[in-house]
Design a protein around this motif. Sequence first.
Motif, PDB file in Angstrom:
ATOM      1  N   ASN A  11      18.291  -7.637  22.753  1.00 16.45           N
ATOM      2  CA  ASN A  11      19.358  -6.795  22.205  1.00 16.45           C
ATOM      3  C   ASN A  11      20.368  -6.405  23.280  1.00 16.45           C
ATOM      4  O   ASN A  11      21.579  -6.465  23.054  1.00 16.45           O
ATOM      5  CB  ASN A  11      18.779  -5.524  21.580  1.00 16.45           C
ATOM      6  CG  ASN A  11      18.136  -5.781  20.231  1.00 16.45           C
ATOM      7  OD1 ASN A  11      18.330  -6.834  19.630  1.00 16.45           O
ATOM      8  ND2 ASN A  11      17.365  -4.817  19.755  1.00 16.45           N
ATOM      9  N   ILE A  69      25.986   2.262  19.623  1.00 19.66           N
ATOM     10  CA  ILE A  69      25.582   2.408  18.221  1.00 19.66           C
ATOM     11  C   ILE A  69      26.132   3.736  17.707  1.00 19.66           C
ATOM     12  O   ILE A  69      26.010   4.761  18.384  1.00 19.66           O
ATOM     13  CB  ILE A  69      24.037   2.405  18.097  1.00 19.66           C
ATOM     14  CG1 ILE A  69      23.450   1.123  18.705  1.00 19.66           C
ATOM     15  CG2 ILE A  69      23.598   2.556  16.637  1.00 19.66           C
ATOM     16  CD1 ILE A  69      22.007   1.247  19.133  1.00 19.66           C
ATOM     17  N   ARG A 127      23.873   5.833  12.641  1.00 17.41           N
ATOM     18  CA  ARG A 127      23.024   4.654  12.424  1.00 17.41           C
ATOM     19  C   ARG A 127      21.775   4.668  13.305  1.00 17.41           C
ATOM     20  O   ARG A 127      20.925   3.788  13.200  1.00 17.41           O
ATOM     21  CB  ARG A 127      23.826   3.371  12.715  1.00 17.41           C
ATOM     22  CG  ARG A 127      25.061   3.204  11.881  1.00 17.41           C
ATOM     23  CD  ARG A 127      24.733   2.934  10.420  1.00 17.41           C
ATOM     24  NE  ARG A 127      24.057   1.646  10.274  1.00 17.41           N
ATOM     25  CZ  ARG A 127      23.122   1.396   9.357  1.00 17.41           C
ATOM     26  NH1 ARG A 127      22.755   2.340   8.535  1.00 17.41           N
ATOM     27  NH2 ARG A 127      22.571   0.200   9.285  1.00 17.41           N
ATOM     28  N   LEU A 128      21.683   5.646  14.197  1.00 13.65           N
ATOM     29  CA  LEU A 128      20.619   5.620  15.211  1.00 13.65           C
ATOM     30  C   LEU A 128      19.204   5.638  14.617  1.00 13.65           C
ATOM     31  O   LEU A 128      18.299   5.010  15.166  1.00 13.65           O
ATOM     32  CB  LEU A 128      20.773   6.785  16.202  1.00 13.65           C
ATOM     33  CG  LEU A 128      21.903   6.616  17.225  1.00 13.65           C
ATOM     34  CD1 LEU A 128      22.016   7.860  18.105  1.00 13.65           C
ATOM     35  CD2 LEU A 128      21.681   5.384  18.100  1.00 13.65           C
ATOM     36  N   ILE A 158      18.371   1.962  12.494  1.00 10.45           N
ATOM     37  CA  ILE A 158      18.209   0.662  13.167  1.00 10.45           C
ATOM     38  C   ILE A 158      16.755   0.265  13.393  1.00 10.45           C
ATOM     39  O   ILE A 158      16.472  -0.906  13.623  1.00 10.45           O
ATOM     40  CB  ILE A 158      18.972   0.590  14.519  1.00 10.45           C
ATOM     41  CG1 ILE A 158      18.550   1.731  15.438  1.00 10.45           C
ATOM     42  CG2 ILE A 158      20.477   0.564  14.278  1.00 10.45           C
ATOM     43  CD1 ILE A 158      19.107   1.576  16.856  1.00 10.45           C
ATOM     44  N   GLU A 171      17.641  -3.560   8.904  1.00 11.58           N
ATOM     45  CA  GLU A 171      18.797  -2.673   9.093  1.00 11.58           C
ATOM     46  C   GLU A 171      19.570  -3.108  10.332  1.00 11.58           C
ATOM     47  O   GLU A 171      18.998  -3.284  11.399  1.00 11.58           O
ATOM     48  CB  GLU A 171      18.347  -1.216   9.262  1.00 11.58           C
ATOM     49  CG  GLU A 171      17.878  -0.575   7.986  1.00 11.58           C
ATOM     50  CD  GLU A 171      19.017  -0.294   7.007  1.00 11.58           C
ATOM     51  OE1 GLU A 171      20.205  -0.291   7.423  1.00 11.58           O
ATOM     52  OE2 GLU A 171      18.706  -0.097   5.816  1.00 11.58           O
ATOM     53  N   ARG A 172      20.855  -3.257  10.177  1.00 14.16           N
ATOM     54  CA  ARG A 172      21.697  -3.637  11.301  1.00 14.16           C
ATOM     55  C   ARG A 172      22.937  -2.754  11.298  1.00 14.16           C
ATOM     56  O   ARG A 172      23.341  -2.254  10.260  1.00 14.16           O
ATOM     57  CB  ARG A 172      22.096  -5.120  11.188  1.00 14.16           C
ATOM     58  CG  ARG A 172      20.887  -6.016  10.877  1.00 14.16           C
ATOM     59  CD  ARG A 172      21.215  -7.469  10.990  1.00 14.16           C
ATOM     60  NE  ARG A 172      21.504  -7.825  12.363  1.00 14.16           N
ATOM     61  CZ  ARG A 172      22.509  -8.613  12.716  1.00 14.16           C
ATOM     62  NH1 ARG A 172      23.329  -9.107  11.816  1.00 14.16           N
ATOM     63  NH2 ARG A 172      22.705  -8.906  13.974  1.00 14.16           N
ATOM     64  N   ALA A 173      23.509  -2.549  12.477  1.00 15.63           N
ATOM     65  CA  ALA A 173      24.682  -1.680  12.567  1.00 15.63           C
ATOM     66  C   ALA A 173      25.917  -2.488  12.959  1.00 15.63           C
ATOM     67  O   ALA A 173      26.924  -1.940  13.376  1.00 15.63           O
ATOM     68  CB  ALA A 173      24.413  -0.553  13.573  1.00 15.63           C
ATOM     69  N   GLY A 231      17.601  -8.323  12.025  1.00 17.77           N
ATOM     70  CA  GLY A 231      17.408  -6.877  11.902  1.00 17.77           C
ATOM     71  C   GLY A 231      15.936  -6.503  11.912  1.00 17.77           C
ATOM     72  O   GLY A 231      15.548  -5.465  11.382  1.00 17.77           O
ATOM     73  N   LEU A 284      13.879  -4.398  16.284  1.00 15.20           N
ATOM     74  CA  LEU A 284      13.534  -3.003  16.590  1.00 15.20           C
ATOM     75  C   LEU A 284      12.433  -2.468  15.685  1.00 15.20           C
ATOM     76  O   LEU A 284      11.660  -1.604  16.079  1.00 15.20           O
ATOM     77  CB  LEU A 284      14.777  -2.101  16.482  1.00 15.20           C
ATOM     78  CG  LEU A 284      15.796  -2.229  17.607  1.00 15.20           C
ATOM     79  CD1 LEU A 284      16.971  -1.278  17.355  1.00 15.20           C
ATOM     80  CD2 LEU A 284      15.170  -1.937  18.955  1.00 15.20           C
ATOM     81  N   TYR A 285      12.371  -2.993  14.467  1.00 17.48           N
ATOM     82  CA  TYR A 285      11.275  -2.616  13.576  1.00 17.48           C
ATOM     83  C   TYR A 285       9.951  -3.028  14.215  1.00 17.48           C
ATOM     84  O   TYR A 285       9.007  -2.239  14.309  1.00 17.48           O
ATOM     85  CB  TYR A 285      11.466  -3.291  12.217  1.00 17.48           C
ATOM     86  CG  TYR A 285      10.252  -3.222  11.314  1.00 17.48           C
ATOM     87  CD1 TYR A 285       9.813  -2.013  10.803  1.00 17.48           C
ATOM     88  CD2 TYR A 285       9.526  -4.373  10.988  1.00 17.48           C
ATOM     89  CE1 TYR A 285       8.702  -1.943   9.989  1.00 17.48           C
ATOM     90  CE2 TYR A 285       8.417  -4.317  10.177  1.00 17.48           C
ATOM     91  CZ  TYR A 285       7.999  -3.103   9.671  1.00 17.48           C
ATOM     92  OH  TYR A 285       6.898  -3.039   8.883  1.00 17.48           O
ATOM     93  N   SER A 300      23.901   1.659  25.351  1.00 14.20           N
ATOM     94  CA  SER A 300      22.687   2.191  24.745  1.00 14.20           C
ATOM     95  C   SER A 300      21.558   2.245  25.766  1.00 14.20           C
ATOM     96  O   SER A 300      21.478   1.393  26.649  1.00 14.20           O
ATOM     97  CB  SER A 300      22.221   1.287  23.595  1.00 14.20           C
ATOM     98  OG  SER A 300      23.277   1.013  22.715  1.00 14.20           O
TER      99      SER A 300
END
Length: 181
Positions: free
Chosen positions: A85, A117, A121-122, A125, A130-132, A142, A145-146, A169
């Motif tokens: 990322n 970000i 949306r923090l 994500i 989920e994507r920003a 997406g 991070l999950y 970030s």
Amino acid sequence: VIIQQDRRLARFVDELLDATEIRAGRTSLKLSVVNLGEIIRDVVGKLGLELASSGSAISVSVDNGVLGFWDEMKLSQIVSNLLSNAIKFGLSKPIEIRASMEDDVATFVIRDHGIGIAEERLDAIFDPFERAVSARHYGGLGLGLYVVRELVTAMAGTVQVSSRIDEGSTFTVVLPRSRTT
Ligand SMILES: Nc1ncnc2c1ncn2[C@@H]1O[C@H](COP(=O)(O)OP(=O)(O)OP(=O)(O)O)[C@@H](O)[C@H]1O
Ligand SMILES: [Mg+2]
């Protein structure tokens, strides 16, 4: 280019499988004594091609003895997803990685100076798919991070993000040396 695309595809498949396994509640930990510094150096090496073509310089600062009773493959996946990322969203700016250990708790920090970000949306994500960012500009499922959050949680740790749009970030993973401490 072909080698790079092949690795991307392999990572896509791995990520899908990881997420599928997690969703099915089938993750089991294979714990052994693991050196976080070695994992970081390994992952940085594996992502060397992407790092080079991104133009981001990387600095790694790891204290001696950041050892814990962890799952090596899963820890490697965590570092890999976060570094991917930082490379992807890092706008060719420098990336910094730090790892340290204090009071039987390891801290891993990865910081970029890329697109950042939006505050609203923090939280999202870390949820699957989920994507920003727009899919047209940045590829990805997406899921990275999950998977990171699930794997960190499985090892009794936490992951947090602080970010500002257009500034970059910082992701911080905190892991107890062993699950029982
Ligand atoms: N370092 C970062 N800088 C800016 N945005 C980020 C960063 N890391 C994650 N994001 C945002 O969080 C979203 C979710 O990240 P995640 O890693 O789960 O998905 P992805 O990178 O888009 O796709 P995948 O990891 O599945 O290939 C990203 O789409 C992006 O919007
Ligand atoms: Mg990702």
